[in-house]
Design a protein around this motif. Structure first.
Motif, PDB file in Angstrom:
ATOM      1  N   ARG A 174     -22.341   2.200  -5.730  1.00 36.60           N
ATOM      2  CA  ARG A 174     -21.688   1.086  -6.453  1.00 36.60           C
ATOM      3  C   ARG A 174     -20.412   0.816  -6.013  1.00 36.60           C
ATOM      4  O   ARG A 174     -19.348   0.952  -7.231  1.00 36.60           O
ATOM      5  N   TRP A 175     -20.068   0.534  -4.924  1.00 38.79           N
ATOM      6  CA  TRP A 175     -18.498   0.439  -4.405  1.00 38.79           C
ATOM      7  C   TRP A 175     -17.928  -1.000  -5.157  1.00 38.79           C
ATOM      8  O   TRP A 175     -17.000  -1.000  -5.693  1.00 38.79           O
ATOM      9  N   GLU A 177     -18.688  -2.320  -8.419  1.00 41.16           N
ATOM     10  CA  GLU A 177     -18.523  -1.950  -9.628  1.00 41.16           C
ATOM     11  C   GLU A 177     -17.254  -0.800  -9.815  1.00 41.16           C
ATOM     12  O   GLU A 177     -16.554  -1.222 -10.844  1.00 41.16           O
ATOM     13  N   TRP A 178     -17.157  -0.028  -8.923  1.00 42.26           N
ATOM     14  CA  TRP A 178     -16.076   0.849  -9.103  1.00 42.26           C
ATOM     15  C   TRP A 178     -14.735   0.020  -8.806  1.00 42.26           C
ATOM     16  O   TRP A 178     -13.645   0.207  -9.548  1.00 42.26           O
ATOM     17  N   ARG A 185      -7.693  -2.403  -9.017  1.00 45.12           N
ATOM     18  CA  ARG A 185      -8.265  -1.804  -7.502  1.00 45.12           C
ATOM     19  C   ARG A 185      -8.308  -2.859  -6.616  1.00 45.12           C
ATOM     20  O   ARG A 185      -8.296  -2.487  -5.342  1.00 45.12           O
ATOM     21  N   ALA A 204     -11.344   6.491  -1.453  1.00 46.98           N
ATOM     22  CA  ALA A 204     -11.813   6.152  -2.592  1.00 46.98           C
ATOM     23  C   ALA A 204     -13.342   5.805  -2.208  1.00 46.98           C
ATOM     24  O   ALA A 204     -14.304   6.366  -2.934  1.00 46.98           O
ATOM     25  N   ARG A 205     -13.399   4.871  -1.193  1.00 45.44           N
ATOM     26  CA  ARG A 205     -14.966   4.770  -0.915  1.00 45.44           C
ATOM     27  C   ARG A 205     -15.443   5.905  -0.355  1.00 45.44           C
ATOM     28  O   ARG A 205     -16.752   6.092  -0.563  1.00 45.44           O
ATOM     29  N   LEU A 208     -16.909   8.017  -2.832  1.00 45.87           N
ATOM     30  CA  LEU A 208     -18.153   7.629  -3.481  1.00 45.87           C
ATOM     31  C   LEU A 208     -19.200   7.989  -2.792  1.00 45.87           C
ATOM     32  O   LEU A 208     -20.207   8.328  -3.306  1.00 45.87           O
TER      33      LEU A 208
END
Length: 216
Positions: A174-175, A177-178, A185, A204-205, A208
């Protein structure tokens, strides 16, 4: 992500030709080795062309798994699933398949669900299909087109969630939503509204993704 000047039927534009776009594809030897040791096959678009090498290093360091990639800029999901089918026929598949595709489907959202279902059918019930969801609001377009981008991104994500209800081996990363849980962000982790900044957004991606793939 090549488009014409038309906003198209869904407001985001019309996808142009992607045949000559930048790509990153593993060699047959790399693909076969990855399958043989039960690594990860990845199929993505320009985000993955940018971030794939960094992801491979992060994944290798986390659990030792190699990553074989078929990443192609501006490619819609139909082309990514075609590549998945080709690799399945030629090499077989490992137990983990990563789809990082969908950004280029904002131009024709109704076709997306069928491609997700096709990918699930190819992978079968005994493997896990991981799918990074979609966040596209291009900074380079008008505010009206930006609204269409967000609407179409959400439309694509809803189709993913609907498929997850049917298939428990579909795992959504869930990129989107993050990014949205802390709106700053969207500015700091995306350089153009689509592609992650480097290294902040990229790290970050990829983190996840690796956490989902490895459970750690």
């Amino acid at each position: 992500m090549t488009t014409s000047s038309s906003t198209g039927p869904y407001g985001s534009g019309v996808l142009g030709s992607w045949a000559g776009a930048q790509r990153a594809i593993s060699t047959p030897t790399q693909i076969q080795h990855t399958k043989d040791v039960n690594g990860v096959f990845m199929f993505g678009d320009s985000i993955s062309v940018q971030d794939g090498k960094s992801l491979a290093i992060r994944l290798q360091g986390r659990d030792g798994s190699p990553l074989a990639v078929h990443n192609w800029s501006s490619r819609p999901t139909s082309g990514a699933v075609d590549a998945l089918q080709q690799w399945a026929s030629t090499y077989g598949l490992p137990r983990r398949i990563l789809m990082a595709s969908g950004s280029n489907d904002i131009f024709d959202p109704p076709k997306f669900a069928a491609q997700v279902a096709r990918a699930i059918s190819i992978v079968g019930p005994n493997r896990t299909l991981y799918w990074v969801n979609i966040q596209v609001v291009r900074k380079s377009v008008t505010s009206t087109v930006q609204l269409a981008d967000q609407r179409n991104s959400s439309w694509l994500n809803m189709q993913l969630y609907d498929q997850q209800e049917k298939y428990p081996n579909l795992k959504i990363i869930r990129w989107a939503e993050w990014l949205w849980v802390k709106p700053y962000r969207l500015l700091n982790y995306l350089r153009d509204g689509v592609h992650p900044t480097v290294p902040l957004g990229q790290d970050a991606r990829n983190e996840l993704i690796v956490q989902s793939l490895t459970g750690r």
